[in-house]
Design an enzyme around this catalytic site. Structure first.
Site, PDB file in Angstrom:
ATOM      1  N   HIS A 161       0.836  -1.188   0.000  1.00 53.86           N
ATOM      2  CA  HIS A 161       0.000   0.000   0.000  1.00 53.86           C
ATOM      3  C   HIS A 161       0.877   1.246   0.000  1.00 53.86           C
ATOM      4  CE1 HIS A 161      -3.725  -2.174   0.633  1.00 53.86           C
ATOM      5  NE2 HIS A 161      -3.126  -2.873   1.580  1.00 53.86           N
TER       6      HIS A 161
ATOM      7  N   CYS B  79       0.773   3.303  -3.684  1.00 55.39           N
ATOM      8  CA  CYS B  79       0.249   4.654  -3.830  1.00 55.39           C
ATOM      9  C   CYS B  79       1.289   5.649  -3.317  1.00 55.39           C
ATOM     10  CB  CYS B  79      -1.043   4.816  -3.032  1.00 55.39           C
ATOM     11  SG  CYS B  79      -2.402   3.768  -3.566  1.00 55.39           S
TER      12      CYS B  79
END
Length: 579
Positions: A161, A200
């Site tokens: 992530h 991200c």
């Protein structure tokens, strides 16, 4: 000149032409292992899937696929180190036990993958010690480390992530990672290094802080301020097998470089060529919010290197030619913002579960709790910015305001303090909450007292004001509902979702509005309806009532109201009032 002289001249010219032609061939700088005299270097690779849980299927699928590329490319297991939680292949939810796929029609990529570091051994401390070659610092796992030297190349691939972290919750902060890389350079632990990061805001790991003289090239799935995207999540052609509905089989950036490596001869493809292919396939020219901008940092000189020097090459691809080849962009219409994949996962499970089942009711509870928790985080960060910066218009500060080429933050100690406080006291998670790390960086960059902001996050401001979560948040086990045009807000226990009447209502509302709401859950109800709610409440089944003698002293009145919307569409709305 004698005949012998002519012969010598011809031999000389032949040898000259031979070496001239040979010099134009792609140079393979590394073989599959180090030689005894160290003249040739060894190719090392470290693969890290930084997440856990089945809905994060794609990260471990990416890493397993990368392992297969390296093995087919000629790297030995002794030179490949794998970090992954290893809770996907044999997860009860996996429709193919013991198998992981990375594309709809793809084969098993899990077979043969070494389990060097799994479960709790997948942590930041082990990662740093592995790449530093520090065996004494390792806890758990196989103990395998990178035993590289000054002639070796290192390839690091990380999938996770945004604001990268390990499953144990510890973050990989950019400044700490860069310090480790600089230490490796000082100790001459490598000759050249390539790093691919799937996450991200992954550009923030390197922008403005990775020096160009370290012989390191870093390529990231996104720039410093945007999300990356999952792919093979459904809706494509060919679509993923239906049993995988609700998860993404891969990430757009990762799938792009992996599928390119599967197909091409890496002894003829440079890092620059793959960067261009991946950048094109990831779709930087698509509409904003549907794709990410693949970025690169560090040493530009490495772009001319052939990929075989880092990841090897599959002999089966030897005759492949780029003549006439054009990489097709991956369809962004079916890509999913990785922040939203947990919602996709829950929504899919709800749709597949029986209408009257307890399982469906429990999943609905989880979905509504997650949506409300996200709204709570959204409210928290706005209030934190307002109170910290003493400003009212802070929406432009929700992402980093740094210009291209600048690091995310100057004071990394301030940043780490605020990130940890935001996680610990506001419930920010890797899935969603840490999308606001840019906002926390802005606070540090504007010179705000870090202790005061940390106190704000922990609810200990000297003036007695409560932090944003207490003002506007929703406790665990409850959900917030906004009623009517005035958006009157009520917080109710999620246990009410178990009641059949409530379940039917929620199903109809979900069918009409879907599961994604902008902000909180807004259920339309005409203001005139509220006057009749109390009169009609007593006619509802007793299972829907909270007794007026309960400890909370609350009397929850629930009424179903038919609301006529535009184009005469009948909607089922929910009005809730507390006496």
């Amino acid at each position: 000149m004698s005949s012998l002289g002519h012969l010598l001249v011809l031999v000389f010219l032949y040898v000259l032409l031979f070496y001239s032609a040979d010099s134009r061939k792609p140079q393979v700088l590394h073989d599959t292992g180090s030689s005894e005299d160290g003249a040739k270097g060894t190719r090392w690779a470290v693969l890290i899937a930084g997440s856990s849980y089945y809905y994060n299927y794609r990260h471990q699928a990416d890493i397993c696929h990368a392992y297969q590329v390296l093995r087919k490319g000629g790297l030995k297991d002794e030179n490949i180190i794998v970090f992954m939680y290893d809770d996907i292949a044999f997860n009860p939810e996996n429709p193919r036990p013991g198998v992981i796929i990375n594309r709809p029609d793809g084969g098993d990529v899990y077979e043969g993958v070494p389990k060097d570091y799994t479960k709790e051994a997948v942590n930041v401390k082990n990662f740093y010690n592995v790449i530093l070659g520090n065996e004494s610092g390792i806890t758990g796992g196989s103990g395998k480390v990178v035993k590289s030297g000054p002639n070796d190349s290192i390839f690091i691939y990380y999938a996770d992530h945004g604001a990268p972290a390990m499953p144990d919750g510890e973050d990989i902060h950019a400044k700490d990672f860069i310090k480790v890389l600089e230490k490796m350079h000082k100790l001459k632990r490598y000759k050249k290094m390539v790093i691919y990061v799937e996450a991200c805001e992954s550009g923030s790991m390197f922008e403005g802080i990775l020096k160009t003289n370290l012989n390191i090239l870093a390529v990231t799935a996104s720039n410093a301020t945007e999300s990356s995207f999952g792919i093979y999540c459904g809706g494509e052609n060919p679509p993923p097998p239906p049993e995988y509905d609700g998860v993404c089989l891969g990430d757009t950036f990762s799938v792009s470089w992996l599928e390119d490596s599967d197909l091409h001869d890496m002894s003829k493809e440079t890092l620059k060529k793959q960067y261009q292919i991946v950048k094109r396939r990831t779709g930087p020219d698509a509409e904003p919010g549907t794709s990410s901008h693949v970025s690169r940092f560090g040493s530009k000189a490495l772009l001319k290197d052939y990929l075989v020097s880092y990841i090897g090459t599959n002999p089966d691809n030897e005759n492949f030619t780029f003549a006439g080849f054009t990489a097709s962009p991956i369809s962004t219409s079916s890509s999913v913002n990785t922040r939203d994949i947990p919602l996709l996962y829950l929504k899919s499970k709800i749709q597949r579960s029986p209408m009257e089942s307890p399982e469906r009711q429990e999943l609905q509870k989880k979905l509504f709790e997650e949506m409300n928790h996200r709204r709570q985080i959204d409210q928290n960060i706005v209030e934190i910015l307002k109170l910290s910066l003493k400003q009212t218009n802070v929406l432009d500060l929700l992402i980093s305001t740094r210009t291209k080429g600048q690091p995310l933050v100057d004071d990394w100690d301030c940043f780490k303090t605020l990130v940890n406080s935001f996680k610990n006291h506001c419930g920010a998670t890797m899935d969603y909450g840490l999308k606001y790390t840019g906002a926390l960086a802005n606070i540090c960059n504007m010179g705000v007292d870090v202790k005061q902001t940390a106190s704000l996050l922990s609810g200990e401001l000297s003036d007695g004001r409560r932090r944003a979560r207490d003002q506007n948040g929703v406790p665990r086990g409850h959900l917030a509902v906004y009623v009517g045009d005035e958006m009157q807000r009520f917080v109710i226990p999620t246990k009410y979702l178990q009641y059949p009447e409530f379940k039917v209502l929620m199903d109809e509302v979900a069918d009409e509005f879907g599961y994604e709401h902008e902000g909180g859950i807004h259920i339309p109800c005409e203001e005139s309806t509220s006057a009749s709610i109390e009169r009609s409440a007593m006619s509802l089944p007793m299972s829907l009532h909270a007794s007026s003698s309960t400890r909370e002293g609350m009397f929850v009145l629930i009424s179903l109201a038919l609301v006529v919307a535009t184009e005469m569409t009948l909607l089922v709305g929910l009005c809730i009032t507390l006496a």
